[in-house]
Every structure is written in structure tokens, then in C-alpha cells.
Motif scaffolding. Structure first.
Motif, PDB file in Angstrom:
ATOM      1  N   GLU A  45       0.949  -1.122   0.053  1.00 13.40           N
ATOM      2  CA  GLU A  45      -0.088  -0.168   0.047  1.00 13.40           C
ATOM      3  C   GLU A  45       0.892   1.122   0.060  1.00 13.40           C
ATOM      4  OE1 GLU A  45      -3.801  -0.705   2.821  1.00 13.40           O
ATOM      5  OE2 GLU A  45      -2.102  -1.933   3.391  1.00 13.40           O
ATOM      6  N   VAL A  46       1.893   1.194   0.892  1.00 12.26           N
ATOM      7  CA  VAL A  46       2.683   2.445   0.818  1.00 12.26           C
ATOM      8  C   VAL A  46       3.501   2.677  -0.432  1.00 12.26           C
ATOM      9  CG1 VAL A  46       4.843   3.268   1.908  1.00 12.26           C
ATOM     10  CG2 VAL A  46       3.037   2.336   3.320  1.00 12.26           C
ATOM     11  N   GLU A  47       3.944   1.575  -0.949  1.00 15.61           N
ATOM     12  CA  GLU A  47       4.716   1.461  -2.516  1.00 15.61           C
ATOM     13  C   GLU A  47       3.707   1.999  -3.354  1.00 15.61           C
ATOM     14  OE1 GLU A  47       6.083  -1.522  -5.822  1.00 15.61           O
ATOM     15  OE2 GLU A  47       6.793  -2.141  -3.722  1.00 15.61           O
ATOM     16  N   ARG A  48       2.646   1.572  -3.379  1.00 16.66           N
ATOM     17  CA  ARG A  48       1.399   2.125  -4.425  1.00 16.66           C
ATOM     18  C   ARG A  48       1.054   3.591  -3.962  1.00 16.66           C
ATOM     19  NH1 ARG A  48      -2.179  -1.742  -3.849  1.00 16.66           N
ATOM     20  NH2 ARG A  48      -3.078  -0.840  -2.053  1.00 16.66           N
ATOM     21  N   ALA A  49       1.047   3.916  -3.030  1.00 18.49           N
ATOM     22  CA  ALA A  49       0.940   5.424  -2.767  1.00 18.49           C
ATOM     23  C   ALA A  49       1.983   6.091  -3.196  1.00 18.49           C
ATOM     24  CB  ALA A  49       0.362   5.620  -1.363  1.00 18.49           C
ATOM     25  N   TYR A  50       3.054   5.770  -3.102  1.00 18.07           N
ATOM     26  CA  TYR A  50       4.397   6.714  -3.585  1.00 18.07           C
ATOM     27  C   TYR A  50       4.647   6.561  -5.322  1.00 18.07           C
ATOM     28  CZ  TYR A  50       4.747   8.780   0.787  1.00 18.07           C
ATOM     29  OH  TYR A  50       4.708   9.646   1.894  1.00 18.07           O
ATOM     30  N   ARG A  51       3.854   5.511  -5.767  1.00 23.01           N
ATOM     31  CA  ARG A  51       4.276   5.268  -7.332  1.00 23.01           C
ATOM     32  C   ARG A  51       3.066   6.330  -7.878  1.00 23.01           C
ATOM     33  NH1 ARG A  51       3.549  -0.437  -6.882  1.00 23.01           N
ATOM     34  NH2 ARG A  51       1.538  -0.240  -7.660  1.00 23.01           N
ATOM     35  N   GLU A  52       1.933   6.331  -7.152  1.00 23.10           N
ATOM     36  CA  GLU A  52       0.925   7.433  -7.493  1.00 23.10           C
ATOM     37  C   GLU A  52       1.448   8.751  -7.366  1.00 23.10           C
ATOM     38  OE1 GLU A  52      -2.678   6.583  -5.481  1.00 23.10           O
ATOM     39  OE2 GLU A  52      -2.854   4.568  -6.289  1.00 23.10           O
ATOM     40  N   ILE A  53       2.189   8.909  -6.573  1.00 22.94           N
ATOM     41  CA  ILE A  53       2.611  10.500  -6.281  1.00 22.94           C
ATOM     42  C   ILE A  53       3.923  10.664  -7.398  1.00 22.94           C
ATOM     43  CG2 ILE A  53       4.347  11.820  -4.841  1.00 22.94           C
ATOM     44  CD1 ILE A  53       2.736  10.870  -2.544  1.00 22.94           C
ATOM     45  N   ALA A  54       4.737   9.488  -7.511  1.00 21.89           N
ATOM     46  CA  ALA A  54       5.689   9.696  -8.630  1.00 21.89           C
ATOM     47  C   ALA A  54       5.095   9.960  -9.870  1.00 21.89           C
ATOM     48  CB  ALA A  54       6.567   8.366  -8.683  1.00 21.89           C
ATOM     49  N   ALA A  55       3.915   9.475 -10.382  1.00 21.27           N
ATOM     50  CA  ALA A  55       3.355   9.649 -11.678  1.00 21.27           C
ATOM     51  C   ALA A  55       2.405  10.886 -11.723  1.00 21.27           C
ATOM     52  CB  ALA A  55       2.344   8.419 -11.800  1.00 21.27           C
ATOM     53  N   ASP A  56       2.323  11.503 -10.540  1.00 19.00           N
ATOM     54  CA  ASP A  56       1.319  12.715 -10.502  1.00 19.00           C
ATOM     55  C   ASP A  56       2.252  14.094 -10.866  1.00 19.00           C
ATOM     56  OD1 ASP A  56      -0.070  14.938  -9.796  1.00 19.00           O
ATOM     57  OD2 ASP A  56      -0.905  13.877  -8.090  1.00 19.00           O
ATOM     58  N   GLU A  57       1.962  14.748 -11.905  1.00 17.84           N
ATOM     59  CA  GLU A  57       2.693  15.978 -12.183  1.00 17.84           C
ATOM     60  C   GLU A  57       2.368  17.259 -11.131  1.00 17.84           C
ATOM     61  OE1 GLU A  57       0.865  18.691 -15.470  1.00 17.84           O
ATOM     62  OE2 GLU A  57      -0.692  16.787 -15.519  1.00 17.84           O
ATOM     63  N   HIS A  58       1.237  16.999 -10.174  1.00 16.61           N
ATOM     64  CA  HIS A  58       1.205  18.052  -9.228  1.00 16.61           C
ATOM     65  C   HIS A  58       1.760  17.813  -7.745  1.00 16.61           C
ATOM     66  CE1 HIS A  58      -1.114  20.421 -12.004  1.00 16.61           C
ATOM     67  NE2 HIS A  58      -1.781  19.259 -12.371  1.00 16.61           N
ATOM     68  N   HIS A  59       2.192  16.427  -7.589  1.00 14.14           N
ATOM     69  CA  HIS A  59       2.749  16.132  -6.562  1.00 14.14           C
ATOM     70  C   HIS A  59       4.195  15.329  -6.533  1.00 14.14           C
ATOM     71  CE1 HIS A  59       0.935  14.015  -2.491  1.00 14.14           C
ATOM     72  NE2 HIS A  59       2.234  14.722  -2.179  1.00 14.14           N
ATOM     73  N   HIS A  60       4.763  15.573  -5.609  1.00 18.55           N
ATOM     74  CA  HIS A  60       6.154  15.267  -5.667  1.00 18.55           C
ATOM     75  C   HIS A  60       6.790  14.597  -4.279  1.00 18.55           C
ATOM     76  CE1 HIS A  60       6.282  16.929  -9.635  1.00 18.55           C
ATOM     77  NE2 HIS A  60       5.928  18.157  -8.942  1.00 18.55           N
ATOM     78  N   ALA A  61       7.663  13.439  -4.284  1.00 18.79           N
ATOM     79  CA  ALA A  61       8.246  13.114  -3.134  1.00 18.79           C
ATOM     80  C   ALA A  61       9.650  13.075  -3.071  1.00 18.79           C
ATOM     81  CB  ALA A  61       7.682  11.813  -2.589  1.00 18.79           C
TER      82      ALA A  61
END
Length: 183
Positions: A45-61
């Protein structure tokens, strides 16, 4: 993980959800990270959440790295007109939303978290387009309110998010420079 000091010079690198997933899971699910709202999340779940952030042009980690190059903290930044705060306040050009997390440790170093938030805000203001940093911590997270104030954030009032009542606060480049100049 490295032992941080208050004299640490941090660098930043993009978070890699696959490579950093195990470490990130240990950080965001720790009881100290309750305000991160990932308690009980599994590694996938954590990996999925941060994969979504990595793919989001408006959110970065990003990971903040200590002098030894080892991960020392997590930082996220986002466009508040499109994520997190969309529709909850009137964004201004140059607004940047921010979150940061210092991991739990058995050997806390006095001043480390202040050094982290200072480095995070300074990093965001390295972008000349960033005019104001926006945060929305839980109203009950008094420790982070004090840290925010330390680097120049000014509360604007409470807002209701789906998952919490938050204290919306802002920090301009000028307020940040004034706050860190007095330290």
C-alpha cells in the motif's frame, strides 16, 4: 540510517517507490508518524501510494539525505490548486504545498527536526516561482505548529479536510528569510 546532527547539510533526491519502499514503510507506519495517516498500511500500500505520487505532475516526493548520503527524512511538495487543498482556500500564484516527516529514532538529536524543516523550506524557495509555502497540519499537532512558526509560517485559520481539521498556514520567502536570520 545515519545519525543526524544539527550541522548537517542536506541534499535531496527523488524518492524511488520501489528502491525506497521498505524504508518508507517503516517511517510512515511508525506510531510517531500517526499524523501521516498510514498506520496499518502494508508495504504494498505504501509503495502504491508513492508510485501514484511519482506519476502525478502536481505532487512530488523527495528524500532528504544526510552528509553521508543516507536517507534522513521524507519531503513532499504539491500544487495546492490541484492537490490536497483544491477548493479549500483561494490559492495564489506561486503557492507550494509541503509535508515533511522525520523518522522515529532511539537516539534523537537536539535541533534535528528544526534543521530539517529549515532545509525543506529553503529547498522549496530555491525555485524562483515559489512565492509562498502552504501547510495544513492537523490542528492537534502542536509540535509541528511550533516548527512551522520557527521558520516563519503564520496561521490563517482552520479548514476542514475530509480526514482532519487542519490549521492552514503560510510562509512567504521574506518571512522565512527573517525567521532564519534571527537563529
Amino acid at each position: 540510517m545515519s545519525t543526524p546532527t544539527t550541522a548537517t547539510t542536506f541534499t535531496f533526491r527523488p524518492l524511488d517507490p520501489l528502491r525506497d519502499g521498505e524504508l518508507l514503510h517503516s517511517w510512515v507506519t511508525h506510531p510517531k508518524a500517526a499524523h501521516w495517516m498510514m498506520q496499518g498500511a502494508g508495504p504494498e500500500e505504501v509503495e502504491r501510494a508513492y508510485r501514484e505520487i511519482a506519476a502525478d505532475e502536481h505532487h512530488h516526493a523527495l528524500l532528504g539525505l544526510g552528509e553521508d548520503g543516507e536517507p534522513a527524512f521524507l519531503m513532499e511538495y504539491y500544487d495546492p490548486a490541484h492537490r490536497e487543498l483544491a477548493g479549500l482556500y483561494e490559492p495564489e500564484p506561486g503557492d507550494v504545498g509541503m509535508h515533511f516527516l522525520t523518522p522515529a529514532t532511539d537516539t534523537p538529536v537536539h535541533g534535528f527536526t528544526r534543521a530539517v524543516i529549515t532545509a525543506v523550506v529553503a529547498h522549496l524557495f530555491e525555485d524562483p516561482a515559489a512565492r509562498r509555502i502552504v501547510v495544513e497540519p492537523d490542528v492537534h499537532n502542536t509540535a509541528v505548529h511550533a516548527l512551522n512558526e520557527f521558520v516563519g509560517f503564520v496561521p490563517a485559520g482552520e479548514i476542514q479536510k475530509p480526514e482532519k481539521t487542519a490549521l492552514l498556514s503560510f510562509c512567504t520567502r521574506e518571512r522565512f528569510q527573517k525567521a532564519v536570520a534571527t537563529v
